[in-house]
Enzyme design. Structure first.
Site, PDB file in Angstrom:
ATOM      1  N   ILE A   1      -7.486  -4.004   4.904  1.00 28.80           N
ATOM      2  CA  ILE A   1      -6.008  -3.717   5.346  1.00 28.80           C
ATOM      3  C   ILE A   1      -4.783  -2.973   5.484  1.00 28.80           C
ATOM      4  CG2 ILE A   1      -5.335  -4.406   7.925  1.00 28.80           C
ATOM      5  CD1 ILE A   1      -7.630  -6.687   7.431  1.00 28.80           C
ATOM      6  N   CYS A   2      -4.749  -2.513   5.997  1.00 23.89           N
ATOM      7  CA  CYS A   2      -3.378  -1.130   6.054  1.00 23.89           C
ATOM      8  C   CYS A   2      -2.133  -2.059   7.580  1.00 23.89           C
ATOM      9  CB  CYS A   2      -3.352   0.410   6.284  1.00 23.89           C
ATOM     10  SG  CYS A   2      -1.658   0.828   6.552  1.00 23.89           S
ATOM     11  N   LEU A   3      -1.701  -2.781   7.431  1.00 22.14           N
ATOM     12  CA  LEU A   3      -0.985  -3.308   9.103  1.00 22.14           C
ATOM     13  C   LEU A   3       0.440  -3.762   8.392  1.00 22.14           C
ATOM     14  CD1 LEU A   3      -1.306  -4.465  11.485  1.00 22.14           C
ATOM     15  CD2 LEU A   3      -2.587  -6.084  11.113  1.00 22.14           C
TER      16      LEU A   3
ATOM     17  N   ARG B   1       0.814  -1.328  -0.017  1.00 23.68           N
ATOM     18  CA  ARG B   1       0.041   0.140   0.137  1.00 23.68           C
ATOM     19  C   ARG B   1       0.700   0.801  -0.018  1.00 23.68           C
ATOM     20  NH1 ARG B   1      -1.270   3.792   2.608  1.00 23.68           N
ATOM     21  NH2 ARG B   1       0.303   2.777   4.761  1.00 23.68           N
TER      22      ARG B   1
ATOM     23  N   ASN C   1      -7.215   2.844   9.887  1.00 22.56           N
ATOM     24  CA  ASN C   1      -6.544   1.655   8.583  1.00 22.56           C
ATOM     25  C   ASN C   1      -6.845   0.559   8.101  1.00 22.56           C
ATOM     26  OD1 ASN C   1      -5.193   2.634  11.556  1.00 22.56           O
ATOM     27  ND2 ASN C   1      -4.333   3.259   9.916  1.00 22.56           N
TER      28      ASN C   1
END
Ligand SMILES: [Zn+2]
Ligand SMILES: [Zn+2]
Lengths: 213, 194
Positions: free
Chosen positions: B87-89, A22, B79
Site C-alpha cells: 500500500i502506498c499511503l 517507497r 496505490n
C-alpha cells in the site's frame, strides 16, 4: 562505467533500510556507484556547481524507469544524504532544548478527564504530564520518545523546533532544504544503448529527484 | 518492545464499534504482533460489496513506528500493488503518528480505496489505466472485487460457464464479464447487444 566503482557492503544494507520508503525506492532504484575523494578530475566538470566542497564525494544514482541518472556531488556521506531525503516528508527530531522546555502539568480533579494519545492510558489523579506548545498533553516518557524520532505533536502535528546543530548544514528549515539539494545535484540524461553522452549539466530544479509529492 | 498493553486496548476499542465502522482487527494467533484487518469496500466505488483483508505486522517500535500493512485480498487500485498488495499511503510511512491506531489506519486505507491518487502510484500499470482509460479501470477494479473480495457470490468460472451454456463463446463471455466488473446480467446485455 560502473565497473570501476564498488558499493561498500554497509551501504547496501543501509540502502535496503531506506527502501521501505517507497518514494525513495522509486527515486533511487540503484546505487550505480559511490566514489569518494579526488573524483573531480574524472568527469567533465563543466557543471556549474556553485560550491565545490573540500571533501568531495560523488554518488551516482540511476533510475531505470526514466533512464535518468543523478550525480550528487559533495554529499557529506550517503547516510546523511539518505537521512536528508528520508526527512523530506517526515519531521526531523525536536531539539533537546524544546523537549526540556515543555512544562509539567499536574493532573488534579479539574483536568483529570482524558488520556495519553500515545499509550492510550487514562490520566491518573495526582500524576504529572507534559504539555506541548500546542497544549496537547502526554506522559513525559511517551511524548519524549516520539519527539526524539519526529518532532511534531502526535495529535495535531504541531512542529517543534529542530536542533540545527544535530542536523548539520544539510537541512535548513522549510524550503532551504530543497534549494540545497538542487545545488548539489547534476541531472544527466543518459542513453542506455550506446556510449555515454554528456548530457545537459544544468541544475534542473524540476528534476525528479528534487520534487516532493 | 511492542507496547502490547496499547495493542490490547486498541483491539477492545475496535471491537466495541465494529457495527458502526465495519472495520475489524483480529490477531492471527496468540502473538499480537501479527494481525488481520478487515475493511468493507466503500459504497459507490468499484470496491463496493467486497470485503478486503489486510495483513498487519507490528514492528518492535510500535506505536512509535507505523504498522506494516499489506492487502491479502487482491485489489485493483493505483496505490496498491496488484501483485503484492503493498500500500502506498503516507500515514503508513513518514506521516505516521503514535496517536493513530490500527483502526484509524485501516480507516485511512478504506478512504484510499475511495480516493485513488494515480499521480503517486504504487502500481504503475493500474495508474496508467486509471488515467488513460477510466472506464476500463472501473471495469477491471469491479471484476477484481467480484472475483477476489466476494466470497458469497457466484464464482467467475461459474458465471462464464453459465454464459457459455447460453451459447456464447467462452473467450467472449469472459471478456464481457471482465468489462462490466463481473456482473452477469450486464455481461449478458453486452453480449446480446454486441
Ligand atoms: Zn502515555
Ligand atoms: Zn498538538
Amino acid at each position: 562505467m560502473a565497473s570501476e566503482m564498488e558499493v561498500p557492503a554497509e551501504l547496501s544494507s543501509m540502502f535496503e533500510r531506506h527502501l521501505r520508503y517507497r518514494d525513495l525506492s522509486l527515486l533511487l532504484p540503484f546505487i550505480l556507484g559511490f566514489t569518494s575523494n579526488n573524483t573531480t578530475e574524472q568527469r567533465d566538470p563543466d557543471q556549474e556547481a556553485p560550491q565545490t566542497t573540500g571533501s568531495n564525494e560523488r554518488i551516482i544514482l540511476i533510475n531505470p524507469f526514466t533512464q535518468g541518472m543523478v550525480v550528487i556531488e559533495g554529499a557529506a556521506s550517503l547516510e546523511s544524504l539518505l537521512r536528508d531525503m528520508g526527512n523530506k516528508n517526515g519531521q526531523p527530531p525536536a531539539s533537546k532544548a524544546s523537549i526540556e522546555a515543555m512544562p509539567k502539568v499536574e493532573i488534579g480533579e479539574d483536568n483529570k478527564d482524558g488520556e495519553c494519545a500515545v499509550c492510550l492510558e487514562e490520566w491518573e489523579l495526582g500524576g504529572a504530564v507534559k504539555e506541548m506548545p500546542c497544549k496537547h498533553r502526554f506522559h513525559g516518557g511517551c511524548v519524549e520518545k516520539w519527539l526524539k524520532i519526529h518532532g511534531n505533536c502526535p495529535v495535531c502535528r504541531y512542529k517543534m523546533p529542530v536542533d540545527e546543530e544535530e542536523l548539520g548544514k544539510n537541512i535548513d528549515e522549510g524550503e532551504g532544504e530543497g534549494e540545497r539539494r538542487v545545488e548539489r545535484e547534476i541531472w544527466v540524461s543518459f542513453a542506455f544503448n550506446g556510449s555515454r553522452r554528456n548530457g545537459d549539466s544544468n541544475e534542473n530544479p524540476s528534476s525528479d529527484s528534487s520534487t516532493e509529492d | 518492545m511492542i507496547d502490547f498493553a496499547r495493542v490490547q486496548k486498541e483491539l477492545q476499542e475496535c471491537s466495541r464499534d465494529v457495527e458502526a465502522s465495519g472495520i475489524k482487527v483480529a490477531p492471527k494467533s496468540d502473538n499480537l504482533g501479527r494481525l488481520t484487518g478487515t475493511i468493507p469496500g466503500p459504497v459507490g466505488t468499484p470496491y463496493e460489496g467486497g470485503t478486503f483483508q489486510i495483513d498487519i505486522t507490528l514492528p518492535d517500535g510500535y506505536p512509535f513506528e507505523p504498522p506494516k500493512m499489506q492487502f491479502a485480498t487482491k485489489v485493483w487500485h493505483p496505490n496498491i500493488s496488484s501483485q503484492s498488495g503493498a500500500i502506498c499511503l503516507d500515514i503508513l510511512k513518514d506521516q505516521w503518528s503514535p496517536a493513530l491506531t490500527l483502526k484509524t489506519a485501516l480507516l485511512s486505507v478504506q478512504a484510499l480505496l475511495s480516493t485513488p491518487e494515480p499521480g503517486d502510484p504504487q502500481d504503475a500499470v493500474v495508474a496508467q489505466q486509471y488515467l488513460r482509460d477510466y472506464q476500463t479501470f472501473v471495469g477491471t477494479a469491479r471484476y477484481w472485487t467480484e472475483t477476489f473480495a466476494k466470497t458469497s457470490s457466484l464464482g467467475v468460472e461459474e458465471k462464464v460457464q453459465k454464459l457459455v451454456e447460453m451459447g456464447f463463446p467462452e473467450a467472449l463471455a469472459r471478456s464481457a464479464l471482465e468489462s462490466v466488473g463481473g456482473d452477469e446480467n450486464l455481461a449478458l446485455e453486452k453480449l446480446c447487444s454486441g
